[in-house]
Design a protein around this motif. Structure first.
Motif, mmCIF file in Angstrom:
data_model
loop_
_atom_site.group_PDB
_atom_site.id
_atom_site.type_symbol
_atom_site.label_atom_id
_atom_site.label_comp_id
_atom_site.label_asym_id
_atom_site.label_seq_id
_atom_site.Cartn_x
_atom_site.Cartn_y
_atom_site.Cartn_z
ATOM 1 N N THR A 1 29.734 -12.800 -118.112
ATOM 2 C CA THR A 1 29.785 -11.831 -119.206
ATOM 3 C C THR A 1 30.371 -12.500 -120.446
ATOM 4 O O THR A 1 31.021 -13.541 -120.360
ATOM 5 N N GLU A 2 30.119 -11.853 -121.570
ATOM 6 C CA GLU A 2 30.720 -12.229 -122.857
ATOM 7 C C GLU A 2 30.610 -13.719 -123.161
ATOM 8 O O GLU A 2 29.522 -14.276 -123.120
ATOM 9 N N ALA A 3 31.757 -14.349 -123.459
ATOM 10 C CA ALA A 3 31.728 -15.744 -123.931
ATOM 11 C C ALA A 3 31.078 -16.673 -122.912
ATOM 12 O O ALA A 3 30.324 -17.577 -123.270
ATOM 13 N N GLY B 1 23.561 -17.175 -115.350
ATOM 14 C CA GLY B 1 23.819 -16.291 -116.494
ATOM 15 C C GLY B 1 24.041 -14.837 -116.124
ATOM 16 O O GLY B 1 24.898 -14.173 -116.706
ATOM 17 N N ARG C 1 23.923 -19.413 -121.910
ATOM 18 C CA ARG C 1 22.678 -19.383 -122.684
ATOM 19 C C ARG C 1 22.537 -20.643 -123.527
ATOM 20 O O ARG C 1 21.457 -21.237 -123.617
ATOM 21 N N ALA C 2 23.645 -21.058 -124.144
ATOM 22 C CA ALA C 2 23.613 -22.270 -124.973
ATOM 23 C C ALA C 2 23.329 -23.502 -124.108
ATOM 24 O O ALA C 2 22.578 -24.395 -124.513
ATOM 25 N N ARG D 1 28.797 -15.929 -120.721
ATOM 26 C CA ARG D 1 27.347 -15.731 -120.707
ATOM 27 C C ARG D 1 26.697 -16.433 -121.906
ATOM 28 O O ARG D 1 25.654 -17.067 -121.775
ATOM 29 N N SER D 2 27.356 -16.335 -123.063
ATOM 30 C CA SER D 2 26.843 -17.042 -124.247
ATOM 31 C C SER D 2 26.819 -18.544 -124.004
ATOM 32 O O SER D 2 25.876 -19.233 -124.400
#
Lengths: 146, 150
Positions: A33-35, A29, A41-42, A37-38
Motif C-alpha cells: 500500500t501507499e509508498a 504490488g 510500480r516504479a 506500492r508506488s
C-alpha cells in the motif's frame, strides 16, 4: 545461473531475468500500500525499460531475442506484505546477479549499461530491505551468489 | 574513455603513501603496480573511516559497522585478485574519533562512498573480463552504502 557462453547468451539471460522481475512485481504490488506500492510500480517501470532496451540491443545485433514465458512459479506463496517484500528483495538480487554475470561478456558502453543495471537492482534491493525492516540493508557483493 | 580511466587510476595510485616500500625489493622491481592497488587501498581507507565514525556516533554504529565490514571484504577480494599482500607499513590513517554530529558524519561518508563508487565503476569499465564482476559488485555495493547512509 546457467553458464553463459558469450555476450548474446549473457544478455539473453539478463532479459529473461527482467521478464521474470516484471511478472513478479505484478504479484508484489497488490500486497503493498501507499509508498511501498508506488515504489513497486516504479521498480516495475524500471525493469520494463531495461527489458525494452535489451530487446532492442539483442535484435539490432541480429541475434535471437528470447521470448517471455506465459507464467512463472513463485518460490513460496506471496499472500501478504511480508512475503511480497521478501520476494521483492529476492527478485532484485536475482536480477542483479544476471547483470553481474553479463559484465565479463561485455566491454565499453555495454559493460557500463550492465553495471548501471546491476547498481539499480542493488539499490532497489537495499530500499526493499529497509521497507521490510531487514538488517543489514546492504550486502557486501550485490548480485553475487552466496 | 579507457585511457581516461587509466589515467585516473594512475593518479589514485600516486596518492597511496609510499612509506614502507622496500626500495630494493626485487619482487617490486620486476612487477609493476597492479591497477587495482588504489582501489584496494581505498577500500581499506573507507573501512577505517566507517569504523572511526561508528565510534564517534554510537547511534549509527550498527549501520556503519556493517558498511565497514563490506569494505574489509572488498579489500580482501581485491588483494586476492591482485595476488599480493598489501604494501607493508602503510596502515590507513585513522580519522579522528571525536564525538560528531550524525548528519555531518553521514554527509561526509556519503561523499566518500560516491567517490569510491565512481572509482570502482571506472575500474570496472577498464578491467579485463575476469575482474569485471568483482569490480561491478564493489561499485554497486558502494552505491548501496550511499543509500544506507541517507
Amino acid at each position: 545461473m546457467s553458464p553463459t557462453s558469450g555476450p548474446a547468451q549473457a544478455l539473453g539471460d539478463a532479459l529473461a531475468a527482467e521478464y521474470a522481475a516484471i511478472w513478479a512485481y505484478g504479484v508484489i504490488g497488490v500486497h503493498l500500500t501507499e509508498a511501498a506500492r508506488s515504489a513497486a510500480r516504479a521498480a516495475e517501470a524500471a525493469h520494463r525499460s531495461r527489458r525494452d532496451a535489451l530487446i532492442l540491443q539483442l535484435s539490432s545485433g541480429g541475434g535471437q531475442v528470447p521470448a517471455d514465458r506465459a507464467g512463472y512459479a513463485l518460490p513460496y506463496p506471496v499472500t501478504d506484505r511480508a512475503s511480497a517484500l521478501k520476494l521483492a528483495v529476492e527478485i532484485e538480487e536475482r536480477t542483479a546477479g544476471h547483470w553481474r554475470a553479463a559484465l565479463p561478456h561485455t566491454t565499453g558502453a555495454d559493460r557500463n549499461k550492465a553495471l548501471a543495471a546491476l547498481t539499480d537492482c542493488a539499490l532497489r534491493a537495499t530500499r526493499w530491505r529497509r521497507t521490510a525492516g531487514v538488517t543489514p540493508i546492504t550486502v557486501p557483493f550485490p548480485g553475487r551468489q552466496t | 574513455m579507457l585511457l581516461r580511466a587509466g589515467a585516473l587510476l594512475a593518479l589514485g595510485g600516486a596518492a597511496v603513501p609510499l612509506t614502507g616500500c622496500d626500495l630494493f625489493d626485487r619482487d617490486d622491481e620486476s612487477r609493476p603496480p597492479d591497477p587495482l592497488e588504489p582501489l584496494a587501498a581505498e577500500a581499506t581507507a573507507l573501512e577505517a573511516r566507517h569504523r572511526a565514525a561508528a565510534t564517534a556516533v554510537p547511534a549509527l554504529a550498527e549501520r556503519l559497522t556493517a558498511i565497514a565490514d563490506a569494505h574489509r571484504a572488498h579489500a580482501e577480494e581485491l588483494r586476492k585478485a591482485i595476488g599480493r599482500p598489501a604494501p607493508s607499513g602503510t596502515p590507513a590513517a585513522v580519522p579522528s574519533v571525536a564525538p560528531a554530529d550524525p548528519d555531518t558524519v553521514r554527509t561526509e561518508l556519503r561523499q566518500a562512498e560516491q567517490e569510491g563508487r565512481d572509482n570502482a565503476a571506472k575500474a570496472c569499465a577498464a578491467a579485463p573480463a575476469e575482474r569485471a564482476a568483482l569490480l561491478g559488485s564493489i561499485a554497486a555495493a558502494r552505491a548501496t552504502h550511499m543509500e544506507a547512509l541517507k
